[in-house]
Design an enzyme around this catalytic site. Structure first.
Site, short mmCIF file in Angstrom:
data_model
loop_
_atom_site.label_atom_id
_atom_site.label_comp_id
_atom_site.label_asym_id
_atom_site.label_seq_id
_atom_site.Cartn_x
_atom_site.Cartn_y
_atom_site.Cartn_z
N GLN C 237 0.82 -1.20 0.00
CA GLN C 237 0.00 0.00 0.00
C GLN C 237 0.86 1.26 0.00
O GLN C 237 0.31 2.38 -0.03
CB GLN C 237 -0.94 0.02 1.22
CG GLN C 237 -1.94 -1.12 1.23
CD GLN C 237 -2.80 -1.16 2.49
OE1 GLN C 237 -2.85 -2.14 3.21
NE2 GLN C 237 -3.51 -0.08 2.76
N ARG C 384 -8.71 -0.71 8.39
CA ARG C 384 -9.59 0.44 8.23
C ARG C 384 -9.73 1.25 9.52
O ARG C 384 -10.83 1.70 9.86
CB ARG C 384 -10.99 -0.07 7.80
CG ARG C 384 -11.27 0.11 6.34
CD ARG C 384 -12.53 -0.61 5.91
NE ARG C 384 -13.17 0.09 4.83
CZ ARG C 384 -13.72 -0.49 3.77
NH1 ARG C 384 -13.69 -1.80 3.63
NH2 ARG C 384 -14.31 0.24 2.85
N CYS C 385 -8.60 1.42 10.23
CA CYS C 385 -8.70 2.01 11.55
C CYS C 385 -8.35 3.48 11.59
O CYS C 385 -8.52 4.11 12.63
CB CYS C 385 -7.80 1.26 12.53
SG CYS C 385 -6.05 1.63 12.35
N GLU C 757 -12.99 4.65 5.55
CA GLU C 757 -12.84 3.98 6.84
C GLU C 757 -13.96 4.34 7.80
O GLU C 757 -14.20 3.63 8.78
CB GLU C 757 -11.48 4.33 7.46
CG GLU C 757 -10.37 3.64 6.70
CD GLU C 757 -9.01 4.04 7.17
OE1 GLU C 757 -8.15 3.16 7.31
OE2 GLU C 757 -8.81 5.25 7.39
#
Lengths: 167, 203, 803
Positions: C237, C384-385, C757
């Site tokens: 990523q 997704r934090c 997110e």
């Protein structure tokens, strides 16, 4: 390691190859046949990213041996377009996933498409609940399934239209 | 992961013969499928092996057994076993077993309590089957134990002289051949058991 | 500008720019099985790598015997830490300022840790070789419970840190202590609590989970010994960051290192860090002079790659009797695993946890986070934090519910009383965040009306009064604010590189364009949405704008895609680069029309003369002219690069409402309704936003209702396959209803905030809020995740609920 000669019809073309008895179908397709559409997402046959169609049934290629396909007909995502009614560029399920935004990262998509194809052959006029149950062997992390369900229903409607010849 | 076992196995031999088997560590090992004593280090220390096969995966635990207590009056044995497999599973067991009188003079009960800790591969992948597999394993053990005891000559009302018997190396209990514990076979047994259980019978 | 005419609307539609639900460019290859994922890549002479892993959580390595493995035909190499020592690569630096083992040296610290690698002709032989490597271990006592990690006399995990009492983030008070990080004003918070008429306190545990993207991690490393160049295809990523790290570790200059992130099958924070598998594949390729492929399997992925959460939070609120919050205090015990590889910006070892005052105007607040080592895999920030925002929002939303329950105030009402008011924006929180914009009251009103909240409460009361009702009904409500778009480089850096992002755009003579950015999509649809931004800014149809990301040899340097930062940071860079081109285009248009720049108006896709619609130049005309008819002093070409250092984070917010019906007999929870309203500012592609929200809600559902990573007392991870790890299918996944408001970000060039997110951050506390609400009349104030049927059933028994 000893090998065994198998003859498999993949997407309409006969392929003959010597394979090790322990080789998984999904590896055979991806590495020997260069059909990398089917993906590997787990090793316990839960995720369905490896779903292909063998002799008219959905099969997870990760828990199927290449030698078991000797004499069989295998359909992968790469062969779907060839089945498009009226010889279109894309099969109705492919177009439906595009139109309904039924994919994001695309990793589950080939498995979803090949399963959706077979599911709609089995059940051409499904309810939403039937679609969810019928597709429950294919996991997705990106879409939350909602648009996938819409896509399958969209494809079902398209395929039921009078001018569409079932594949 | 830890498994606690608490078992009672009725035997159709009198306590004396049951105790004859129990106090003989080699014989006890011989009743456990896949297990064998390979060496006696001293009076209370032994080395042994247990072979286990879960489908295609093999493990050969090699380890140490220490007899912590051997009490002929109470017909009680306590031992500690610890082993490791070369591909990285390990297990330890603290076992207390004793023989009790049965309902009649010709019967007895083998009572065992054990705390087993399994670590590594088998804990990670075999965890969900651990207690059922242990049950099956011990049921087989009990069968073998029963047979071993029954094969002994019936004693002539003489009290069991445990340590003397061990020291003189008699009677000769032929150790069962080390068969690999095939857990696929166990698994089939589990399925049979479960099916039987569905219909109200327990094998 | 006047409202567009019909012709104008046609021209806008033809651009398919911002706001259009444009169908995706990416789909063509994916629906035909022609994606290009790392495992699809085959290079001539490529070998396969597999990893020998520790079965034990904490042990000394006594001996490694490679001989049986090396004897297998087709095996090319077996490497251990000893082989990496001369290269000083047996340990590697982490993103958190710690070191992590590449291959275990002397000791293993968590189950499944990498101990050796094998390289073979194909993956089957490699798997055989892994089984053949013999490793002898001596078991050591383990630390699994973080609460015991700092006990006096606890087993020491990190022999390599012996004697090091100064960590990267300050003093270490115990061998298993990593850091203690604080924010806020403790004195002010303590004072607020001392005088508060009402306080609530709760231990809120956010258990360890794993993002589990459908594609596992992997790479194909290819070192070219002739050119001295390293190319690695990687599930990353953040390819540019990886290139810098690889260059530093290997000594190969960055100019000769190329990292390519091709198509990625889901990231969700799992694919940010540099894993030992990547390093080993690169080393193997260099040593063997051939490409080496490493693809992990699912068990390896769940067991060893970046986990998420594992925060044990003791939170308190101080309030007035009418529910006005006066203060917040929270102490967190953070289980980081055996190495601190938490992917946070350097200055924030607890990420952006201090967003935990949430959507509320709280005057006094203090938080402290203590990180500890345990015998588990490293990680912490993933899934997704938004850098620990999941934990922060979970904390505050739970505490607000608990406060509401204590004071017998409706949970919607208490939130409304505490919202930051619209006129307070930009609002500086007690922790120093400057919230850019928000309008929570409007969003809340919209959701409550859409769901007929009053009706739901009435229905719940009726069901509670009915002794024959077979279910317990619960209503969950969350009004979250989250913080994304990391971030201003004065605050945010990864290994010293500021968290800006970038875009370069080049327009071709015939009017189409290519644009490259420093981010990398893993399903977010950048090829589609980024083109939409450019289309609106430059009047070129998005259809002819080619977007590329992920190849460090061509894309400008960026920090990658995670933490919902692409739209806030790269999206801004795109707009700014486009505006540079726009400014040059105006000059060219003026030149072509023989007027002054000030005589021109920009309208949709053209510069036209003020007051004369007939005299205009489209961007297409200008593009052609840029290559042959330029004003004097202007160089040819029509392109620009912009590196955007954001002035601030962005603060998307939302209101989620969930209705559940829990079966009194089985504990199974039916999600009857889930209504998600999100405000992410300007919406670039509504279709893509909705898809992202569905996905985030579903991942939230999975966390809330079933995901667990159970460790036994010896450190065995008991649920690391999909047999146990809960990934919902289409059957369990609820139907999602989405809604939105638009409150643009005032500091962002197109007012966009980022969104993907939020549904994960916001939904998890909403599910807990609903499940607990079902038991609230029985005095239950909190239940720990996950809310599987079995755990809910246990609560039913505890609360005396029978069939």
């Amino acid at each position: 390691m000893t090998t065994q000669l198998i003859s498999v019809k993949i997407n309409g073309k006969t392929v003959q190859k010597a394979v090790e008895p322990r080789q998984l179908l999904v590896h055979f397709l991806r590495e020997d046949c260069h059909l990398t559409g089917a993906h590997i997402g787990c090793e316990t046959s839960h995720c369905g990213a490896c779903t292909v169609d063998i002799d008219g049934r959905s099969v997870k290629g990760c828990t199927h041996l290449a030698v078991q396909c000797d004499g069989s007909e295998v359909l992968t995502v790469e062969g779907l377009a060839g089945l498009a009614p009226g010889g279109g560029m894309l099969h109705a399920v492919q177009e439906a996933f595009y139109k309904e935004h039924g994919l994001q990262c695309g990793f589950c998509t080939p498995g979803m498409l090949v399963r959706a194809y077979r599911f709609l052959q089995e059940n051409p006029n499904p309810s939403e609940a039937e679609v969810r149950a019928g597709m429950s062997g294919n996991l997705c992390r990106c879409t939350g399934y909602q648009n996938i369900v819409k896509a399958v229903l969209h494809a079902a409607a398209r395929l039921r239209e009078p001018q569409a010849q079932p594949a | 992961m830890e498994v606690k076992l608490d078992k009672r196995y009725p035997l159709d031999v009198e306590p004396a013969r049951a105790w004859m088997v129990l106090q003989d560590v080699r014989a006890v090992a011989g009743c456990m499928p896949g297990a064998a004593i390979t060496e006696q280090v001293d009076d209370t220390h032994y080395k042994g092996t247990v072979k286990v096969k879960v489908g295609p995966a093999n493990a050969a635990f090699g380890g140490d057994i220490e007899v912590l207590a051997l009490d002929p009056a109470a017909m009680k044995l306590q031992l500690l076993g610890k082993g490791a497999d070369r591909s990285g599973s390990s297990a330890s067991m603290n076992l207390t077993a004793h023989v009790e009188a049965g309902d009649t003079a010709a019967t007895s009960v083998l009572v065992g309590e054990a705390a087993v800790i399994v670590n590594g591969k088998f804990a990670q992948f075999g965890g969900r089957m651990m207690s059922q597999v242990s049950d099956m394993l011990l049921a087989q053990f009990a069968d073998n134990f029963r047979a071993a005891a029954a094969a002994l000559p019936a004693p002539q009302a003489a009290p069991p002289v445990a340590s003397a018997a061990a020291a003189s190396g008699a009677p000769a209990l032929s150790p069962a051949p080390v068969r690999e514990l095939n857990a696929l076979g166990l698994a089939w047994g589990l399925v049979k058991n479960w099916c039987a259980g569905m219909f109200g019978r327990r094998t | 500008m006047n409202a567009p005419t019909d012709k104008g609307l046609e021209r806008i539609a033809a651009l398919a720019g911002i706001g259009e639900p444009r169908l995706r460019k990416e789909d063509a290859r994916f629906i035909q099985g022609k994606g290009n994922y790392v495992d699809d890549i085959k290079l001539p002479g490529m070998l396969h790598m597999d990893i020998v892993r520790s079965p034990l959580a904490h042990a000394r390595i006594k001996r490694i015997d490679k001989s049986a493995a090396l004897a297998i035909p087709g095996v090319h190499a077996v490497l251990t830490a000893d082989d990496l020592k001369p290269l000083k690569l047996h340990w590697m630096p982490t993103l958190a300022g710690d070191v992590a083992a590449v291959l275990a040296d002397l000791k293993v610290h968590f189950q499944m840790q990498e101990v050796a690698i094998v390289v073979a002709d194909d993956r089957y032989i490699a798997a055989d070789a892994v089984e053949a490597v013999q490793v002898e271990y001596e078991e050591l006592p383990v630390v699994i419970d973080p609460y015991t990690a700092l006990a006096p006399g606890a087993p020491v995990l990190r022999d390599d840190l012996a004697g090091k009492t100064e960590g990267v983030h300050g003093k270490r008070t115990h061998p298993n202590h990593i850091f203690t990080w604080e924010a806020g004003d403790k004195a002010a918070a303590d004072a607020a609590f001392a005088r508060a008429p009402v306080t609530v306190a709760e231990r809120i545990v956010y258990p360890r989970v794993h993002p589990c993207p459908l594609e596992t991690c992997g790479c194909v490393a290819s070192f070219d010994p002739v050119r001295g160049e390293l190319t690695t295809y990687m599930t990353s990523q953040a390819p540019h960051v990886v290139r810098t790290v690889v260059s530093l570790l290997s000594g190969i200059p960055e100019s000769k290192v190329r990292i390519v992130s091709p198509d990625i099958g889901g990231g969700f924070g799992n694919k940010v860090g540099v894993y030992p598998g990547y390093v080993c594949a690169i080393v193997a390729s260099i040593v063997l002079g051939r490409p080496v492929k490493w693809i992990e399997d699912r068990i390896e992925n769940i067991s060893t790659t970046a986990f998420a959460r594992d925060y044990h939070m003791d939170g308190e609120l101080a309030a007035t009797p009418d529910g006005r919050i006066l203060g917040l205090r929270v102490q967190v015990l953070a289980d980081h695993g055996a190495f601190d590889a938490c992917a946070d910006p350097t200055k924030y070892p607890a990420g952006l946890f201090h967003i935990c005052t949430g959507s509320y105007d709280i005057a006094a607040a203090h938080c402290s986070v203590k990180g500890v080592y345990t015998n588990k895999a490293p990680g912490g920030v993933a899934y997704r934090c938004s850098f620990r925002v999941t934990e922060a929002v979970y904390l505050i939303e739970r505490l607000v519910d608990i406060l509401a329950q204590k004071l017998n105030i409706d949970k919607a009402e208490i939130r409304a009383r505490n919202f930051i008011r619209k006129e307070q924006f930009p609002y500086t929180s007690a922790f120093g965040f400057e919230y850019d914009s928000g309008d929570h009251p409007t969003a809340l009103k919209k959701v409550l009306a859409a769901c007929d909240y009053a009706g739901l409460r009435a229905e719940q009361a009726a069901k509670r009064a009915d002794p024959h009702c077979p279910t317990l009904m619960g209503i969950g409500l969350v009004t979250f604010t989250e913080v994304v778009g990391a971030g201003p480089s004065k605050m945010c850096d990864i290994l010293g590189v500021g968290m800006f992002d970038s875009c370069e755009i080049r327009i071709h003579p015939t009017g189409s364009a290519i644009a490259r950015m420093g981010t990398i999509s893993q399903g977010q649809g950048h090829q589609t949405t980024y083109a939409q931004i450019i289309a609106t800014e430059l009047g070129i149809p998005s259809e002819v704008i080619q977007v590329e990301e992920g190849d460090t040899s061509t894309a400008p340097y960026g920090l990658g895609t995670y933490g919902s930062r692409s739209t806030p940071v790269a999206g801004a860079a795109i707009a700014m680069a486009a505006r540079k081109i726009h400014a040059k285009a105006r000059k060219i248009a003026a030149h072509l029309l023989e007027v002054g720049e000030g005589d021109l108006d920009w309208e949709i896709d053209r510069f036209k003369l003020k007051g004369d619609d007939a005299r205009f130049k489209t961007m297409k005309d200008i593009a052609w002219a840029a290559y042959n008819r330029l004003p004097p002093g202007l160089e040819p070409g029509l392109e620009a690069v912009h590196y955007y250092d954001p002035p601030n984070f962005t603060f998307p917010f939302g209101v989620y409402l969930c209705v559940v019906d829990i079966d009194r007999g089985t504990g199974e929870t039916q999600v009857r309704r889930f209504y998600a309203l999100d405000d992410c500012g300007t919406r670039i592609n509504p279709m893509i936003i909705e898809g992202q929200i569905h996905g985030g809600l579903t991942e939230g559902y999975a966390v809330a209702m079933g995901q667990q990573m159970p460790f036994d007392a010896q450190g065995n991870l008991l649920g690391n396959t999909l047999m146990d790890y809960f990934l919902p299918t289409a059957v369990e996944t609820p139907h999602w209803e989405t809604d939105h408001t638009v409150t643009p970000s005032p500091h962002h060039p197109i007012g966009a905030k980022g969104v993907a997110e939020s549904p994960h951050v916001g939904s998890i506390p909403t599910f807990t809020s609903a499940v607990v609400d079902a038991f609230a009349h029985l005095g239950v104030t909190h239940m720990t995740l996950p809310h599987s049927a079995y755990r809910v059933w246990q609560q039913l028994k505890k609360s005396g609920v029978n069939l």
